[in-house]
Design a protein around this motif. Structure first.
Motif, PDB file in Angstrom:
ATOM      1  N   VAL A   1       2.596   1.143 -19.668  1.00  0.00           N
ATOM      2  CA  VAL A   1       3.451   1.747 -18.651  1.00  0.00           C
ATOM      3  C   VAL A   1       4.407   0.663 -18.174  1.00  0.00           C
ATOM      4  O   VAL A   1       3.977  -0.318 -17.558  1.00  0.00           O
ATOM      5  N   PHE A   2       5.676   0.809 -18.470  1.00  0.00           N
ATOM      6  CA  PHE A   2       6.658  -0.204 -18.103  1.00  0.00           C
ATOM      7  C   PHE A   2       7.204   0.092 -16.710  1.00  0.00           C
ATOM      8  O   PHE A   2       7.655   1.200 -16.425  1.00  0.00           O
ATOM      9  N   ILE A   3       7.155  -0.909 -15.848  1.00  0.00           N
ATOM     10  CA  ILE A   3       7.608  -0.759 -14.464  1.00  0.00           C
ATOM     11  C   ILE A   3       8.525  -1.931 -14.138  1.00  0.00           C
ATOM     12  O   ILE A   3       8.191  -3.092 -14.439  1.00  0.00           O
ATOM     13  N   LYS A   4       9.639  -1.652 -13.526  1.00  0.00           N
ATOM     14  CA  LYS A   4      10.558  -2.725 -13.151  1.00  0.00           C
ATOM     15  C   LYS A   4       9.856  -3.685 -12.198  1.00  0.00           C
ATOM     16  O   LYS A   4       9.099  -3.266 -11.321  1.00  0.00           O
ATOM     17  N   GLN A   5      10.140  -4.972 -12.362  1.00  0.00           N
ATOM     18  CA  GLN A   5       9.385  -5.993 -11.655  1.00  0.00           C
ATOM     19  C   GLN A   5       9.459  -5.846 -10.136  1.00  0.00           C
ATOM     20  O   GLN A   5       8.445  -5.983  -9.441  1.00  0.00           O
ATOM     21  N   LYS A   6      10.640  -5.524  -9.612  1.00  0.00           N
ATOM     22  CA  LYS A   6      10.773  -5.392  -8.152  1.00  0.00           C
ATOM     23  C   LYS A   6       9.907  -4.237  -7.636  1.00  0.00           C
ATOM     24  O   LYS A   6       9.208  -4.373  -6.617  1.00  0.00           O
ATOM     25  N   LEU A   7       9.937  -3.124  -8.350  1.00  0.00           N
ATOM     26  CA  LEU A   7       9.123  -1.974  -7.955  1.00  0.00           C
ATOM     27  C   LEU A   7       7.646  -2.306  -8.060  1.00  0.00           C
ATOM     28  O   LEU A   7       6.853  -1.956  -7.170  1.00  0.00           O
ATOM     29  N   PHE A   8       7.267  -2.997  -9.141  1.00  0.00           N
ATOM     30  CA  PHE A   8       5.851  -3.340  -9.310  1.00  0.00           C
ATOM     31  C   PHE A   8       5.373  -4.266  -8.197  1.00  0.00           C
ATOM     32  O   PHE A   8       4.250  -4.118  -7.697  1.00  0.00           O
ATOM     33  N   ASP A   9       6.201  -5.209  -7.792  1.00  0.00           N
ATOM     34  CA  ASP A   9       5.818  -6.118  -6.700  1.00  0.00           C
ATOM     35  C   ASP A   9       5.593  -5.349  -5.404  1.00  0.00           C
ATOM     36  O   ASP A   9       4.638  -5.613  -4.662  1.00  0.00           O
ATOM     37  N   GLN A  10       6.486  -4.390  -5.100  1.00  0.00           N
ATOM     38  CA  GLN A  10       6.321  -3.590  -3.884  1.00  0.00           C
ATOM     39  C   GLN A  10       5.066  -2.726  -3.954  1.00  0.00           C
ATOM     40  O   GLN A  10       4.394  -2.494  -2.952  1.00  0.00           O
ATOM     41  N   PHE A  11       4.770  -2.243  -5.145  1.00  0.00           N
ATOM     42  CA  PHE A  11       3.589  -1.403  -5.365  1.00  0.00           C
ATOM     43  C   PHE A  11       2.311  -2.240  -5.336  1.00  0.00           C
ATOM     44  O   PHE A  11       1.386  -1.957  -4.561  1.00  0.00           O
ATOM     45  N   TYR A  12       2.264  -3.290  -6.148  1.00  0.00           N
ATOM     46  CA  TYR A  12       1.017  -4.032  -6.343  1.00  0.00           C
ATOM     47  C   TYR A  12       0.772  -5.038  -5.219  1.00  0.00           C
ATOM     48  O   TYR A  12      -0.270  -4.997  -4.557  1.00  0.00           O
ATOM     49  N   ASN A  13       1.724  -5.935  -5.010  1.00  0.00           N
ATOM     50  CA  ASN A  13       1.552  -6.923  -3.935  1.00  0.00           C
ATOM     51  C   ASN A  13       1.767  -6.300  -2.565  1.00  0.00           C
ATOM     52  O   ASN A  13       1.280  -6.816  -1.560  1.00  0.00           O
TER      53      ASN A  13
ATOM     54  N   CYS B   1      -0.775  -1.898  -2.557  1.00  0.00           N
ATOM     55  CA  CYS B   1      -2.131  -2.070  -3.105  1.00  0.00           C
ATOM     56  C   CYS B   1      -2.866  -3.231  -2.448  1.00  0.00           C
ATOM     57  O   CYS B   1      -4.004  -3.077  -1.978  1.00  0.00           O
ATOM     58  N   ASN B   2      -2.225  -4.399  -2.425  1.00  0.00           N
ATOM     59  CA  ASN B   2      -2.944  -5.598  -2.005  1.00  0.00           C
ATOM     60  C   ASN B   2      -2.642  -6.084  -0.589  1.00  0.00           C
ATOM     61  O   ASN B   2      -3.369  -6.928  -0.068  1.00  0.00           O
ATOM     62  N   ASP B   3      -1.597  -5.550   0.033  1.00  0.00           N
ATOM     63  CA  ASP B   3      -1.364  -5.870   1.449  1.00  0.00           C
ATOM     64  C   ASP B   3      -1.890  -4.772   2.365  1.00  0.00           C
ATOM     65  O   ASP B   3      -2.073  -4.985   3.551  1.00  0.00           O
ATOM     66  N   THR B   4      -2.117  -3.582   1.790  1.00  0.00           N
ATOM     67  CA  THR B   4      -2.581  -2.453   2.614  1.00  0.00           C
ATOM     68  C   THR B   4      -3.974  -1.997   2.205  1.00  0.00           C
ATOM     69  O   THR B   4      -4.936  -2.136   2.964  1.00  0.00           O
ATOM     70  N   LEU B   5      -4.106  -1.453   1.010  1.00  0.00           N
ATOM     71  CA  LEU B   5      -5.370  -0.827   0.612  1.00  0.00           C
ATOM     72  C   LEU B   5      -6.501  -1.835   0.446  1.00  0.00           C
ATOM     73  O   LEU B   5      -7.623  -1.607   0.933  1.00  0.00           O
ATOM     74  N   TRP B   6      -6.247  -2.930  -0.255  1.00  0.00           N
ATOM     75  CA  TRP B   6      -7.330  -3.895  -0.514  1.00  0.00           C
ATOM     76  C   TRP B   6      -7.935  -4.439   0.784  1.00  0.00           C
ATOM     77  O   TRP B   6      -9.158  -4.338   0.984  1.00  0.00           O
ATOM     78  N   PRO B   7      -7.139  -5.005   1.703  1.00  0.00           N
ATOM     79  CA  PRO B   7      -7.763  -5.512   2.938  1.00  0.00           C
ATOM     80  C   PRO B   7      -8.379  -4.409   3.795  1.00  0.00           C
ATOM     81  O   PRO B   7      -9.456  -4.585   4.359  1.00  0.00           O
ATOM     82  N   LEU B   8      -7.722  -3.258   3.890  1.00  0.00           N
ATOM     83  CA  LEU B   8      -8.245  -2.188   4.746  1.00  0.00           C
ATOM     84  C   LEU B   8      -9.569  -1.661   4.212  1.00  0.00           C
ATOM     85  O   LEU B   8     -10.527  -1.481   4.972  1.00  0.00           O
ATOM     86  N   PHE B   9      -9.664  -1.413   2.920  1.00  0.00           N
ATOM     87  CA  PHE B   9     -10.884  -0.863   2.344  1.00  0.00           C
ATOM     88  C   PHE B   9     -12.022  -1.881   2.332  1.00  0.00           C
ATOM     89  O   PHE B   9     -13.178  -1.511   2.175  1.00  0.00           O
ATOM     90  N   HIS B  10     -11.680  -3.171   2.507  1.00  0.00           N
ATOM     91  CA  HIS B  10     -12.706  -4.212   2.623  1.00  0.00           C
ATOM     92  C   HIS B  10     -12.919  -4.632   4.075  1.00  0.00           C
ATOM     93  O   HIS B  10     -13.542  -5.649   4.342  1.00  0.00           O
ATOM     94  N   TYR B  11     -12.348  -3.846   5.026  1.00  0.00           N
ATOM     95  CA  TYR B  11     -12.575  -4.020   6.466  1.00  0.00           C
ATOM     96  C   TYR B  11     -11.863  -5.238   7.057  1.00  0.00           C
ATOM     97  O   TYR B  11     -12.219  -5.692   8.142  1.00  0.00           O
ATOM     98  N   PHE B  12     -10.838  -5.745   6.381  1.00  0.00           N
ATOM     99  CA  PHE B  12     -10.046  -6.839   6.935  1.00  0.00           C
ATOM    100  C   PHE B  12      -8.803  -6.237   7.602  1.00  0.00           C
ATOM    101  O   PHE B  12      -7.681  -6.364   7.109  1.00  0.00           O
TER     102      PHE B  12
END
Length: 720
Positions: free
Chosen positions: A72-84, A87-98
């Motif tokens: 699945v090819f995703i433009k780098q800017k979009l992927f950064d907003q999605f992943y970093n 995913c990782n600034d919202t869901l990851w810390p919240l679901f781990h209670y941080f």
């Protein structure tokens, strides 16, 4: 069968090298078993950053041919907003209670939605009828619902590899975001979690946010039944156990243990949820409180690099480096370093050798979905019988009760755990590990996947609403054509939840201008006869619909008002039961804040839509139990509905009145639409040739189903 496995990352790089990660490693063993069983598989995911836009088609062809991988090819800017971003600034810390580390922005969520849509388009391009689509993890929680819309009959499973948080944590997300995530997941036939607790947290969020109840983990969703359950992920036990017993592993183990010291092991990737710094503090405390263990043990700390470009992770590594230096400086000497620190990845063979050589391992994350390292360590034990020290907040703790369970926030408890593990008698070590090995061996990776597939098939085959099919827009014209072949079409229309969306307060559910204009337009046609048949009082119906040339039937058939006529009672009663039941309902109104009692001529209704969802559900079941016990030969019937319990005079009902209405009608088509339990009597009583339509969720005797009142109005507009 062909499996389409969908995850954020492909198991191979663009160069064809395996990627590092628990999901890729664990599922690769399952896919080997899947292939040997005569099945096919494709893996859809992001291949990693691509240096150039050129050659994408060739890369896609190469990955599919050589690795059954669909990039699945995703433009780098979009992927950064999605992943970093999300995913990782919202869901990851919240679901781990941080919660303090959680950042929530609408822009990052828009990127998350866009990427989920890109994945859906990629899956749609390869999907074939009969495929099993298995979506993995928090990056793609919107994907199941998007795919369900494209492929209503697809077999879709979802598995969450991280914790699902409590409702109190989950609702940190905005109303739009949290609702979208839950609705996205409910596009699946099965939603899997590692533990029963995570499943219960999810079900509670579905109840409190979407208002959808479940029956032992089965959730009714738009005519489907979705299973939410716990499926603890396993490992390829034999792979670890077999290598641990090889001569090659024994040679490596011997080199690791040359100094005969007791070994305390820690293996984790760099992440704030893993509690690595806490382990170092606990080891420092252990050496301080147990000086006899100095120069008799060593702590091997293995950290796999992760998210090296993120500032907070760099700061975390710096803090770990400093703590390692302080401990080695405080306690070490020329002959002994308390901590052997390795910041790098290890091969499978080396990792198993370290597992096998260690006397204990610290697996103490602050919060973890499962933690397969704990299981890998146990599977790798031979003569050493190393003891597992495990965080009670890791998902694995629900399975591995024979481990030494510790609170990861309590460094004293961890330090005590190290002492207990190192001094535990050999017989006790063997006994504990024997139980753990049997359990991990039985519930391995293949068992885990087969249970998910089995229950996914069960969810599809056990559809509780198989007799009620969704009314597709392609069918609307055919129904209209059939109706036109008759002299007249009679519409029996419920009101609340059918023509008009349900409101928290019944008095707020007044008809909109759109509804009034629609009814007026239909009623003008000589070939249409409109009947509003509702549980509402005659006062309510008359106040809003009296000027329209339509029939009004109130209180589920007790009162009938023909156009330009007065109300006529269809039923006579003393209602001797009402006083006693009203007293009971008043008690529940007082007990459940937000609930209230509505009194009609021949019925009583306890409403709990405005109550706390959990309290409302709990006390509604209690009230139903009481009512059913006293309803026998008492002159009334009990009807649970959508956030209501209605107690109605025996002998009333929509089924009776529609038959009376149709007695003198010939050459007519009948269309009946309703959303509640009371409408089921109407559906059952009408002639077989009638078009009966259930609105929303739930079991029904209706032939067809529409999702919500807006669809009902659109359907009716087609007639004019």
């Amino acid at each position: 069968m062909r499996l389409i496995l969908v995850s954020n990352r492909l198991p191979v790089t663009p160069q064809g090298k395996p990627t590092i990660g628990g999901l890729a490693t664990g599922l690769s063993r399952f896919l080997d078993h899947w292939k040997k069983s005569g099945n096919e598989s494709l893996w859809v995911g992001w291949p990693g950053p691509i240096d150039s836009e050129d050659g994408k088609s060739e890369l896609e062809k190469k990955l599919r041919t050589e690795h059954n991988a669909i990039p699945v090819f995703i433009k780098q800017k979009l992927f950064d907003q999605f992943y970093n971003g999300f995913c990782n600034d919202t869901l990851w810390p919240l679901f781990h209670y941080f919660t303090s580390l959680t950042q929530i922005t609408r822009d990052s969520f828009e990127s998350y939605k866009e990427v989920n849509q890109i994945y859906a388009d990629k899956v749609a391009g390869i999907y074939e009828d009969g495929d099993w689509i298995w979506v993995h993890d928090y990056h793609l929680m919107l994907l199941p619902a998007i795919l369900r819309k494209k492929f209503p009959k697809a077999k879709i499973s979802f598995f969450l590899h991280i914790p699902f948080p409590t409702f109190e944590i989950f609702r940190f997300l905005s109303t739009q975001i949290r609702s979208s995530i839950l609705q996205g997941l409910l596009g699946s036939d099965l939603i899997g979690f590692h533990t029963q607790l995570y499943t219960q947290y999810f079900l509670r969020s579905v109840l409190r946010i979407l208002g959808i109840e479940n029956n032992f983990g089965i959730i009714p969703v738009e005519g489907r039944s979705v299973i939410a359950g716990s499926y603890p992920m396993g490992i390829d036990y034999n792979r670890f156990s077999d290598f641990a017993n090889t001569a090659a592993c024994k040679r490596k183990t011997f080199k690791i243990k040359t100094d005969k010291m007791k070994i305390i092991l820690s293996v984790d990737r760099l992440d704030y949820s893993k509690g690595v710094l806490q382990r170092l503090v606990a080891f420092d405390l252990f050496l301080k409180q147990n000086p006899e263990w100095r120069e008799k043990c060593k702590f091997i700390l293995i950290i796999v690099p992760s998210r090296t470009g993120i500032r907070s992770y760099s700061e975390m590594k710096r803090a770990i480096d400093e703590k390692v230096g302080l401990i080695n400086g405080d306690y070490g000497n020329l002959n002994w370093s308390p901590i052997i620190y390795q910041y790098k990845g290890f091969s499978f063979e080396d990792l198993v050798s370290y597992y096998n050589a260690s006397d204990t391992i610290l697996v103490t994350p602050f919060r973890d979905g499962m933690n397969l390292i704990a299981k890998e360590f146990i599977a790798s034990q031979t003569e050493t019988n190393g003891i597992l020290i495990l965080s009670e907040t890791a998902g694995a703790s629900s399975e591995l009760g024979e481990a030494i369970l510790v609170n990861p926030n309590d460094v004293q408890e961890i330090a005590d755990g190290i002492r207990i593990a190192l001094t535990m008698p050999e017989a006790e070590r063997q006994k504990r590990n024997s139980f753990l090995k049997k359990r991990i061996h039985k519930y391995n990776i293949n068992y885990w996947a087969s249970e998910i597939l089995k229950d996914t098939n069960k969810s599809i085959s056990n559809k509780t609403y198989s007799k009620t099919t969704t009314l597709q827009k392609d069918d609307w014209k055919k129904i209209i054509s059939d109706c036109n072949s008759k002299a007249k079409t009679i519409f029996f229309l419920d009101y609340d939840g059918t023509l008009r969306e349900l409101q928290r307060k019944p008095e707020d559910a007044y008809p909109t201008e759109e509804i009034l204009n629609l009814l007026q337009t239909l009623a003008k046609e000589d070939k249409f006869e409109i009947v509003i048949i509702s549980g509402r009082t005659k006062t309510f119906l008359e106040s809003y619909f009296n000027e329209l040339p339509i029939h009004l039937i109130a209180e589920h058939g007790v009162w009938w008002k023909q156009p330009n006529e007065n109300w006529v009672s269809q039923f006579q009663s003393q209602s001797l039961w009402k006083e006693e039941i009203k007293h009971l309902l008043d008690e529940y109104e007082a007990r459940v804040p937000g609930s209230f009692v509505e009194e009609k001529d021949f019925s009583l209704v306890w409403h709990y839509r405005n109550a706390d969802p959990e309290a409302g559900l709990k006390y509604s079941k209690e009230l139903l139990d009481e009512l059913f016990q006293i309803s026998v030969n008492s002159g009334f019937i009990v009807l649970p509905g959508s956030k209501i319990i209605e107690i109605r005079e025996f002998g009333t009902g929509k089924g009776r009145i529609v038959n009376v209405f149709l007695e003198s009608k010939n050459d007519v088509s009948v269309i009946a639409i309703g959303d509640d339990t009371t409408d089921e009597e109407m559906f059952q009583s009408l002639p077989e040739s009638s078009i009966t339509i259930k609105v929303g969720l739930g079991d029904s005797f209706a032939k067809y189903r529409l999702a919500h009142p807006e669809e009902v109005r659109d359907f009716l507009k087609m007639f004019v």
